[in-house]
Design a protein around this motif. Sequence first.
Motif, PDB file in Angstrom:
ATOM      1  N   ALA A 125       0.832  -1.206   0.000  1.00 51.40           N
ATOM      2  CA  ALA A 125       0.000   0.000   0.000  1.00 51.40           C
ATOM      3  C   ALA A 125       0.869   1.260   0.000  1.00 51.40           C
ATOM      4  O   ALA A 125       0.558   2.241  -0.695  1.00 51.40           O
ATOM      5  CB  ALA A 125      -0.937   0.000   1.209  1.00 51.40           C
ATOM      6  N   ASP A 150       2.614   1.569  -3.436  1.00 53.11           N
ATOM      7  CA  ASP A 150       1.634   2.025  -4.433  1.00 53.11           C
ATOM      8  C   ASP A 150       1.381   3.524  -4.346  1.00 53.11           C
ATOM      9  O   ASP A 150       0.955   4.149  -5.325  1.00 53.11           O
ATOM     10  CB  ASP A 150       0.311   1.278  -4.246  1.00 53.11           C
ATOM     11  N   ASN A 151       1.640   4.092  -3.158  1.00 51.80           N
ATOM     12  CA  ASN A 151       1.400   5.515  -2.963  1.00 51.80           C
ATOM     13  C   ASN A 151       2.690   6.329  -2.907  1.00 51.80           C
ATOM     14  O   ASN A 151       2.702   7.456  -2.404  1.00 51.80           O
ATOM     15  CB  ASN A 151       0.577   5.733  -1.686  1.00 51.80           C
ATOM     16  N   ARG A 171     -16.774   4.047   0.580  1.00 52.22           N
ATOM     17  CA  ARG A 171     -15.739   4.414  -0.388  1.00 52.22           C
ATOM     18  C   ARG A 171     -16.341   5.076  -1.623  1.00 52.22           C
ATOM     19  O   ARG A 171     -15.868   6.126  -2.072  1.00 52.22           O
ATOM     20  CB  ARG A 171     -14.943   3.168  -0.800  1.00 52.22           C
ATOM     21  N   GLU A 200     -12.783   9.657   2.040  1.00 58.11           N
ATOM     22  CA  GLU A 200     -11.854  10.693   1.581  1.00 58.11           C
ATOM     23  C   GLU A 200     -12.259  12.063   2.118  1.00 58.11           C
ATOM     24  O   GLU A 200     -11.409  12.861   2.522  1.00 58.11           O
ATOM     25  CB  GLU A 200     -11.818  10.713   0.059  1.00 58.11           C
ATOM     26  N   PRO A 247      -5.433  -0.643   2.642  1.00 53.81           N
ATOM     27  CA  PRO A 247      -5.351   0.027   1.326  1.00 53.81           C
ATOM     28  C   PRO A 247      -6.148   1.327   1.271  1.00 53.81           C
ATOM     29  O   PRO A 247      -5.772   2.260   0.554  1.00 53.81           O
ATOM     30  CB  PRO A 247      -5.943  -1.018   0.365  1.00 53.81           C
ATOM     31  N   ALA A 307      -4.160   4.012   3.458  1.00 52.62           N
ATOM     32  CA  ALA A 307      -2.825   4.304   2.932  1.00 52.62           C
ATOM     33  C   ALA A 307      -2.888   5.358   1.836  1.00 52.62           C
ATOM     34  O   ALA A 307      -2.059   6.283   1.802  1.00 52.62           O
ATOM     35  CB  ALA A 307      -2.171   3.033   2.398  1.00 52.62           C
ATOM     36  N   SER A 308      -3.861   5.230   0.942  1.00 52.26           N
ATOM     37  CA  SER A 308      -3.965   6.182  -0.161  1.00 52.26           C
ATOM     38  C   SER A 308      -4.284   7.586   0.329  1.00 52.26           C
ATOM     39  O   SER A 308      -3.961   8.577  -0.333  1.00 52.26           O
ATOM     40  CB  SER A 308      -5.046   5.726  -1.143  1.00 52.26           C
ATOM     41  N   LEU A 309      -4.868   7.683   1.502  1.00 53.47           N
ATOM     42  CA  LEU A 309      -5.237   8.979   2.055  1.00 53.47           C
ATOM     43  C   LEU A 309      -4.199   9.501   3.042  1.00 53.47           C
ATOM     44  O   LEU A 309      -3.956  10.701   3.132  1.00 53.47           O
ATOM     45  CB  LEU A 309      -6.601   8.872   2.752  1.00 53.47           C
ATOM     46  N   VAL A 358      -0.776   8.587   3.282  1.00 56.38           N
ATOM     47  CA  VAL A 358       0.605   8.783   2.813  1.00 56.38           C
ATOM     48  C   VAL A 358       0.883  10.217   2.382  1.00 56.38           C
ATOM     49  O   VAL A 358       1.898  10.811   2.808  1.00 56.38           O
ATOM     50  CB  VAL A 358       0.943   7.792   1.679  1.00 56.38           C
TER      51      VAL A 358
END
Length: 434
Positions: free
Chosen positions: A169, A172-173, A305, A311, A351, A354-356, A358
């Motif tokens: 994760a 990927d970011n 999501r 988000e 996941p 992590a995208s938010l 990082v």
Amino acid sequence: MEWVVVVSVLVMSVLSLSRVNVIVAILIAAIIAGIMAGLPIVDTVDLLVNGMGGQANTALSYILLGAFAVAISYTGITTILVNFLIRKLTGKKTMLVLVIAGVASLSQNVVPVHIAFIPILIPPLLKLFDQMRLDRRAVATALTFGLKAPYIMIPAGFGLIFHRTIVDAMIDNGVNLTMKQATLAMILPGLAMVIGLFIAVFITYRKDRIVSLDEDKGMEFVQKEEPVTFNRKHAFTIVAIIAALAVQLITKSLVLGALAGLIIMFIFIVVPFKAGDEIVAKGVGMMGTIAFVMLIASGFGNVLRETGAVEALVQASSSFIGSSKIGVSFVLLLVGLIITMGIGTSFGTIPIVASLFVPICVAAGFSPLATAALIGTAGALGDAGSPASDSTLGPTSGLNADGKHNHIWDTCVPTFIHFNIPLFIFGWVASLVL
């Protein structure tokens, strides 16, 4: 929009605390989340149903692991363990609880049956718990510890999957991280679990719990202490367990691991072919409800999501925390707690957060180790205490076999208090010192 996650998770928690069925509580929470996001009820339900596939692999794993656990029990090898515990630990409450925590820990890394061992091992011990006046909340805490602490700290079995999920994760970011670094980052959060267990066992639930012994109710769950000697079937059962672990580690698939164990038990006639239907049916009966709750929780997560609620929550939180590492880590962990409480899975949360997380962590100057600690802890937070988590559903499936244990008040609330609070504190500290 940022309040969608908070309100829906609160609704689910309040309904669950009010003893509303967990599945119904999650469904209502998901519908409320969709309505708040401006979606028609029909569209919300479609999102939920479409999102249920996100945990299909996990649900199938639990069904097969349930069948594997039933097959293991069929051989009588668990009777040897139960009778040993009864002989050696009767009257030793604290030691019994710690041994149960140890056995539960093995289910994550050594014998990868996860929660499937609980309905096999725990029900035969329930009468003993009552005779010893052992507080079942202590046992629930010990079981949840064993289901969580090993994968948080040890990169093997389920821990290998958890740590790999963190690493992937983050990569990927845009942040490089090794498995060794992920393990190092999760040491402090793992120690928090140990402290929570000791507080529960030695302080909170140390006193005798007065229970009403009903000689008729639940007698079918009481293990009779019959002489059982180790034989050929038990030896092949151990071979099947080792094979299941090896296949799971090689393929990183619980489905293939459980299937390999079952096949070996049938090939060596540890379990007769004619008993196959019965074993699978019992496995479905044992783990089916848990698997379905996981599917519904996955659908709820999909609603959150797809509506952009998660988000929006993170962005709203980051808008007022500034660049202070203390404030950033505190708010991110709080957001992780709320998200995981709703979704009910540490692995599924990683996941998402992590995208938010990082980009926020990079901007605030956190190191890769600190970022990993935040992401891993945010995922682990809420798993204990969540009505939809396998870490709470599993213990309840065994402890409530005689109808004397409440899922919310006797499993979720105790595990939430004893694990989420120290996890939050230690994860916070780890993010500031690493």
